[in-house]
Design an enzyme around this catalytic site. Structure first.
Site, PDB file in Angstrom:
ATOM      1  N   THR A  41       0.819  -1.209   0.000  1.00  0.00           N
ATOM      2  CA  THR A  41       0.000   0.000   0.000  1.00  0.00           C
ATOM      3  C   THR A  41       0.853   1.259   0.000  1.00  0.00           C
ATOM      4  OG1 THR A  41      -1.684  -1.204   1.224  1.00  0.00           O
ATOM      5  CG2 THR A  41      -1.847   1.184   1.244  1.00  0.00           C
ATOM      6  N   CYS A  42       1.817   1.332   0.892  1.00  0.00           N
ATOM      7  CA  CYS A  42       2.594   2.561   1.070  1.00  0.00           C
ATOM      8  C   CYS A  42       3.232   3.015  -0.237  1.00  0.00           C
ATOM      9  CB  CYS A  42       3.656   2.343   2.152  1.00  0.00           C
ATOM     10  SG  CYS A  42       4.747   3.750   2.350  1.00  0.00           S
ATOM     11  N   CYS A  47       1.154   6.123   0.957  1.00  0.00           N
ATOM     12  CA  CYS A  47       1.977   7.255   1.388  1.00  0.00           C
ATOM     13  C   CYS A  47       2.740   7.957   0.258  1.00  0.00           C
ATOM     14  CB  CYS A  47       3.021   6.810   2.410  1.00  0.00           C
ATOM     15  SG  CYS A  47       2.582   5.396   3.410  1.00  0.00           S
ATOM     16  N   LYS A  50       0.645   9.429  -2.711  1.00  0.00           N
ATOM     17  CA  LYS A  50      -0.144  10.508  -2.115  1.00  0.00           C
ATOM     18  C   LYS A  50       0.705  11.757  -1.913  1.00  0.00           C
ATOM     19  CE  LYS A  50      -0.099  10.892   2.198  1.00  0.00           C
ATOM     20  NZ  LYS A  50      -0.196  10.412   3.592  1.00  0.00           N
ATOM     21  N   TYR A  98      12.488  -2.191  -4.594  1.00  0.00           N
ATOM     22  CA  TYR A  98      12.030  -3.186  -3.604  1.00  0.00           C
ATOM     23  C   TYR A  98      12.349  -4.605  -4.075  1.00  0.00           C
ATOM     24  CZ  TYR A  98       9.637  -0.431  -0.068  1.00  0.00           C
ATOM     25  OH  TYR A  98       9.363   0.390   0.988  1.00  0.00           O
ATOM     26  N   ALA A 114      -1.364 -16.152  -1.914  1.00  0.00           N
ATOM     27  CA  ALA A 114      -1.037 -17.307  -1.078  1.00  0.00           C
ATOM     28  C   ALA A 114      -2.080 -17.443   0.024  1.00  0.00           C
ATOM     29  CB  ALA A 114       0.345 -17.126  -0.463  1.00  0.00           C
ATOM     30  N   TYR A 179      -7.546  10.886   8.077  1.00  0.00           N
ATOM     31  CA  TYR A 179      -6.479  11.607   7.385  1.00  0.00           C
ATOM     32  C   TYR A 179      -6.500  11.378   5.879  1.00  0.00           C
ATOM     33  CZ  TYR A 179      -3.359   7.505   7.037  1.00  0.00           C
ATOM     34  OH  TYR A 179      -2.810   6.296   6.727  1.00  0.00           O
ATOM     35  N   ILE A 180      -6.943  10.201   5.431  1.00  0.00           N
ATOM     36  CA  ILE A 180      -6.963   9.969   3.981  1.00  0.00           C
ATOM     37  C   ILE A 180      -8.006  10.878   3.321  1.00  0.00           C
ATOM     38  CG2 ILE A 180      -7.463   8.244   2.188  1.00  0.00           C
ATOM     39  CD1 ILE A 180      -6.136   6.152   3.998  1.00  0.00           C
ATOM     40  N   GLU A 183      -6.641  14.520   3.381  1.00  0.00           N
ATOM     41  CA  GLU A 183      -5.487  14.694   2.483  1.00  0.00           C
ATOM     42  C   GLU A 183      -5.934  14.750   1.030  1.00  0.00           C
ATOM     43  OE1 GLU A 183      -1.869  12.701   5.100  1.00  0.00           O
ATOM     44  OE2 GLU A 183      -2.934  11.433   3.690  1.00  0.00           O
ATOM     45  N   GLY A 265     -12.525   4.375   6.252  1.00  0.00           N
ATOM     46  CA  GLY A 265     -11.778   3.362   6.982  1.00  0.00           C
ATOM     47  C   GLY A 265     -11.243   2.270   6.069  1.00  0.00           C
ATOM     48  N   ASP A 306      -1.046  -3.759   9.031  1.00  0.00           N
ATOM     49  CA  ASP A 306      -2.461  -3.369   8.989  1.00  0.00           C
ATOM     50  C   ASP A 306      -3.413  -4.534   9.229  1.00  0.00           C
ATOM     51  OD1 ASP A 306      -1.563  -0.870   8.355  1.00  0.00           O
ATOM     52  OD2 ASP A 306      -2.697  -0.675   6.481  1.00  0.00           O
ATOM     53  N   THR A 314       2.810   3.012   8.111  1.00  0.00           N
ATOM     54  CA  THR A 314       3.969   2.305   7.567  1.00  0.00           C
ATOM     55  C   THR A 314       5.086   2.095   8.598  1.00  0.00           C
ATOM     56  OG1 THR A 314       3.546   2.889   5.299  1.00  0.00           O
ATOM     57  CG2 THR A 314       5.850   2.530   5.871  1.00  0.00           C
ATOM     58  N   HIS A 439      16.203  31.183  14.670  1.00  0.00           N
ATOM     59  CA  HIS A 439      15.423  32.358  14.316  1.00  0.00           C
ATOM     60  C   HIS A 439      15.764  32.836  12.912  1.00  0.00           C
ATOM     61  CE1 HIS A 439      13.141  35.985  15.090  1.00  0.00           C
ATOM     62  NE2 HIS A 439      14.140  36.689  14.593  1.00  0.00           N
ATOM     63  N   GLU A 444      10.461  27.930  16.390  1.00  0.00           N
ATOM     64  CA  GLU A 444      11.114  28.511  17.566  1.00  0.00           C
ATOM     65  C   GLU A 444      10.101  28.794  18.681  1.00  0.00           C
ATOM     66  OE1 GLU A 444      12.760  32.613  17.245  1.00  0.00           O
ATOM     67  OE2 GLU A 444      11.770  32.680  15.285  1.00  0.00           O
TER      68      GLU A 444
HETATM   69  C1  LIG Z   1      -3.972   6.655   0.656  1.00  0.00           C
HETATM   70  C2  LIG Z   1      -3.108   6.183   1.802  1.00  0.00           C
HETATM   71  C3  LIG Z   1      -2.177   7.033   2.327  1.00  0.00           C
HETATM   72  C4  LIG Z   1      -1.367   6.614   3.373  1.00  0.00           C
HETATM   73  N1  LIG Z   1      -0.468   7.501   3.885  1.00  0.00           N
HETATM   74  C5  LIG Z   1       0.323   7.126   4.895  1.00  0.00           C
HETATM   75  C6  LIG Z   1       1.297   8.028   5.404  1.00  0.00           C
HETATM   76  O1  LIG Z   1       1.415   9.170   4.949  1.00  0.00           O
HETATM   77  N2  LIG Z   1       2.088   7.595   6.411  1.00  0.00           N
HETATM   78  C7  LIG Z   1       1.975   6.329   6.933  1.00  0.00           C
HETATM   79  O2  LIG Z   1       2.737   5.986   7.836  1.00  0.00           O
HETATM   80  N3  LIG Z   1       1.050   5.461   6.475  1.00  0.00           N
HETATM   81  C8  LIG Z   1       0.235   5.825   5.465  1.00  0.00           C
HETATM   82  N4  LIG Z   1      -0.681   4.938   4.970  1.00  0.00           N
HETATM   83  C9  LIG Z   1      -0.821   3.603   5.622  1.00  0.00           C
HETATM   84  C10 LIG Z   1       0.262   2.629   5.142  1.00  0.00           C
HETATM   85  O3  LIG Z   1       0.288   2.586   3.744  1.00  0.00           O
HETATM   86  C11 LIG Z   1      -0.015   1.235   5.701  1.00  0.00           C
HETATM   87  O4  LIG Z   1      -0.163   1.330   7.098  1.00  0.00           O
HETATM   88  C12 LIG Z   1       1.122   0.264   5.406  1.00  0.00           C
HETATM   89  O5  LIG Z   1       1.326   0.138   4.024  1.00  0.00           O
HETATM   90  C13 LIG Z   1       0.809  -1.116   6.001  1.00  0.00           C
HETATM   91  O6  LIG Z   1       1.811  -2.030   5.666  1.00  0.00           O
HETATM   92  P1  LIG Z   1       1.519  -3.599   5.668  1.00  0.00           P
HETATM   93  O7  LIG Z   1       2.833  -4.263   5.462  1.00  0.00           O
HETATM   94  O8  LIG Z   1       0.725  -3.965   6.843  1.00  0.00           O
HETATM   95  O9  LIG Z   1       0.558  -3.853   4.423  1.00  0.00           O
HETATM   96  P2  LIG Z   1       0.656  -3.424   2.904  1.00  0.00           P
HETATM   97  O10 LIG Z   1       1.725  -2.417   2.674  1.00  0.00           O
HETATM   98  O11 LIG Z   1      -0.701  -3.081   2.469  1.00  0.00           O
HETATM   99  O12 LIG Z   1       1.109  -4.770   2.161  1.00  0.00           O
HETATM  100  C14 LIG Z   1       0.303  -5.900   2.120  1.00  0.00           C
HETATM  101  C15 LIG Z   1       0.605  -6.641   0.831  1.00  0.00           C
HETATM  102  O13 LIG Z   1       0.047  -7.955   0.908  1.00  0.00           O
HETATM  103  C16 LIG Z   1      -0.467  -8.303  -0.369  1.00  0.00           C
HETATM  104  N5  LIG Z   1      -1.431  -9.382  -0.172  1.00  0.00           N
HETATM  105  C17 LIG Z   1      -2.641  -9.312   0.440  1.00  0.00           C
HETATM  106  N6  LIG Z   1      -3.198 -10.542   0.505  1.00  0.00           N
HETATM  107  C18 LIG Z   1      -2.325 -11.404  -0.074  1.00  0.00           C
HETATM  108  C19 LIG Z   1      -2.307 -12.810  -0.289  1.00  0.00           C
HETATM  109  N7  LIG Z   1      -3.314 -13.596   0.116  1.00  0.00           N
HETATM  110  N8  LIG Z   1      -1.246 -13.366  -0.936  1.00  0.00           N
HETATM  111  C20 LIG Z   1      -0.207 -12.586  -1.339  1.00  0.00           C
HETATM  112  N9  LIG Z   1      -0.157 -11.254  -1.150  1.00  0.00           N
HETATM  113  C21 LIG Z   1      -1.192 -10.671  -0.514  1.00  0.00           C
HETATM  114  C22 LIG Z   1      -1.065  -6.994  -0.869  1.00  0.00           C
HETATM  115  O14 LIG Z   1      -1.206  -7.018  -2.272  1.00  0.00           O
HETATM  116  C23 LIG Z   1      -0.015  -5.982  -0.393  1.00  0.00           C
HETATM  117  O15 LIG Z   1       0.966  -5.765  -1.363  1.00  0.00           O
HETATM  118  C24 LIG Z   1      -1.492   5.306   3.906  1.00  0.00           C
HETATM  119  C25 LIG Z   1      -2.436   4.430   3.359  1.00  0.00           C
HETATM  120  C26 LIG Z   1      -3.238   4.865   2.329  1.00  0.00           C
HETATM  121  C27 LIG Z   1      -4.256   3.915   1.751  1.00  0.00           C
END
Ligand SMILES: Cc1cc2nc3c(=O)[nH]c(=O)nc-3n(C[C@H](O)[C@H](O)[C@H](O)COP(=O)(O)OP(=O)(O)OC[C@H]3O[C@@H](n4cnc5c(N)ncnc54)[C@H](O)[C@@H]3O)c2cc1C
Length: 464
Positions: A41-42, A47, A50, A98, A114, A179-180, A183, A265, A306, A314, A439, A444
């Site tokens: 997601t990030c 993140c 965005k 990555y 999976a 926040y989403i 933003e 949410g 998450d 993140t 300053h 400050e």
């Molecule tokens: C619009 C938006 C803005 C955001 N902005 C911020 C920010 O500014 N700062 C911040 O800290 N956080 C932000 N976040 C939140 C942040 O992106 C998440 O908290 C973070 O990415 C969570 O990481 P994660 O590893 O739990 O899951 P994710 O990063 O979502 O990764 C999960 C992965 O698992 C994969 N997956 C799911 N099910 C399966 C399966 N069965 N088999 C194989 N793969 C699978 C998905 O495709 C995904 O790639 C934002 C989120 C959104 C939606």
């Protein structure tokens, strides 16, 4: 019999990638499965893209403001497809970084969905085979709540689609107050879109300090973002002209929006994960319950990020991954620490915050000193822009410890990160006072507050 892997990670997002890499670096045989794009997601739809859109949305005010500083800029035009194409190019570059990092660490990437298939077994759906692992880490993240209870929800977009719209809408309604939601309101408004937020609560950005929330609302209204509180959409329908019409619970109608975005949410990604095959049941909010060390009810299965519904950020997912690695691969049991997690809201105006809000501090402490100041930033003096910023400290009057630091205005996100260090360390107001000011800056003010603006004694507010 030896299993195929020491660790199998499901989900290559923020948490999963960090855990997989670190486990492999510690000598483990690691595979990671990803059903979509690597980075999660990030990187792909959160993140990073965005923040790029947030940058884009600031230029309109910057062009306008430049006049007060003697610049004359010709008529500025904006091209949404160019922004989206450039953003996509950068996201593709990051995704390849990555992938390269996983390969460099020796992690096997399996591009498939999976699911758990019994103890120690994971089914790779696109391949149709099953692999085994000593330990399994679930890091499948979350996705936008589709809000199926809303009639016409299928006509709406979520943040996922907002990153890929073919064209910029002229008018958008955003339902949500987190926040989403705010933003994206800032992004669309900054790019010239007529923007309305519909929020069911009394004020957007619940859980943030009330002074910030109030100023945020007022500044949004000043800029021209409409915020309707105590309201929800009850029906969305497509009109004959192709545009959308949203009905509000109070009987009102928000008509003629090109897009309606739902930001109500996020729900954990648990569907089809085969949790039942190992006896893991979900918590009340649909997340995977874990103990203090991110372990599920099954000994060799952990869950982070998450999908566990703890704190959807993140850096938190990454921190949970690091604690998991310490606990499981370095024999150093480590609980994730959720105290003083700083956060930012990259809206317009921006917010940076760490520690307790005044309301929460009042519930926990009898005696408080509140320091706050609101002013027009120096830059605004020549531009004529009336935007105000607010800085606030919440201090325990008995110990002098700074419990919370909150800021709204330009640079607030960056300030929040730096404020997190002293607040987390337990700095006192005297420590802040002993720090020389930089300053002229807005920050400050944090080290030059002389007297409290409000005193709370025995739970009662006294005049300052
Ligand atoms: C619009 C938006 C803005 C955001 N902005 C911020 C920010 O500014 N700062 C911040 O800290 N956080 C932000 N976040 C939140 C942040 O992106 C998440 O908290 C973070 O990415 C969570 O990481 P994660 O590893 O739990 O899951 P994710 O990063 O979502 O990764 C999960 C992965 O698992 C994969 N997956 C799911 N099910 C399966 C399966 N069965 N088999 C194989 N793969 C699978 C998905 O495709 C995904 O790639 C934002 C989120 C959104 C939606």
């Amino acid at each position: 019999m030896a299993r195929d892997y020491d660790l199998f990670v499901i989900g290559a997002g923020s948490g999963g990638v960090r855990a997989a890499r670190r486990a492999a670096e510690a000598g483990a045989r690691v595979a990671i499965a990803e059903s979509d794009r690597v980075g999660g997601t990030c990187v792909i739809r959160g993140c990073v893209p965005k923040k790029l859109l947030v940058y884009a949305s600031h230029f309109r005010e910057d062009f306008e403001d430049s006049a007060g500083y003697g610049w004359s800029v010709g008529p500025a035009t904006f091209d949404w497809p160019t922004l989206i194409a450039n953003k996509d190019k950068e996201i593709a570059r990051l995704e390849s970084v990555y992938r390269a990092n996983l390969a460099k660490a020796g992690v096997e990437l399996l591009e498939t969905r999976a699911a758990l298939d019994g103890p120690h077994s994971v089914k790779l759906e696109s391949v149709g085979s099953t692999v085994t692992a000593d330990r399994i880490l679930i890091a499948t993240g979350s996705r936008p709540n589709p809000h199926r209870a809303l009639k016409g929800h299928e006509l709406c977009i979520t943040s996922n689609e907002a990153f890929h719209l073919d064209r910029l809408p002229q008018k958008i309604i955003i339902e949500g107050g987190g926040y989403i939601a705010v933003e994206f309101a800032g992004i669309f408004h900054g790019l010239g879109v007529d923007t309305t937020i519909v929020y069911r609560g009394r004020e957007v950005l619940s859980r943030f300090d009330m002074d910030l929330r109030r100023l945020f609302h007022a500044e949004c209204q000043n800029k021209g973002i409409r915020i309707i509180c105590h309201e929800v959409l009850t029906k969305v329908e497509r009109q004959a002209d192709g545009r959308l019409r949203g009905e509000l619970m109070g009987g009102g109608v928000e008509a003629n929006a090109d897009e309606i975005m739902l930001a109500v949410g996020r729900v954990p990604n648990v569907e089809g994960l085969g949790l039942e095959s190992v006896g893991i049941s979900l918590d009340k909010r649909g997340g995977i319950p874990v103990d203090d060390y991110s372990q599920t009810s099954v000994d060799h299965i952990w869950a982070i990020g998450d999908v566990t519904n703890r704190m959807q950020l993140t850096p938190v997912a990454i921190h949970e991954a690091m604690c998991f690695i310490d606990t499981v691969f370095h024999d150093r049991p480590t609980k994730p620490d959720y105290d003083c997690v700083a956060t930012a809201v990259f809206a317009q105006p921006e917010i940076g915050t760490v520690g307790l809000t005044e309301d929460v501090a009042r519930e926990r402490c009898k005696n408080l000193d509140i320091y706050k100041t609101a002013f027009r930033p120096l830059k605004g003096t020549l531009t004529g822009r009336s935007d105000r910023m607010l800085l606030k400290l919440v201090v325990d009057a008995d110990t002098d410890r700074v419990l919370g630091a909150h800021v709204i205005g330009p640079g607030a996100g960056e300030m929040g990160q730096l404020l997190a260090i002293p607040v987390k360390m337990g700095a006192t107001k005297a420590d802040f006072d002993a720090t020389m000011a930089v300053h002229p800056t807005a920050a400050e003010e944090f080290v030059t507050f002389s007297a409290p603006t409000e005193r709370v004694r025995g739970g009662k507010t006294l005049a300052a």
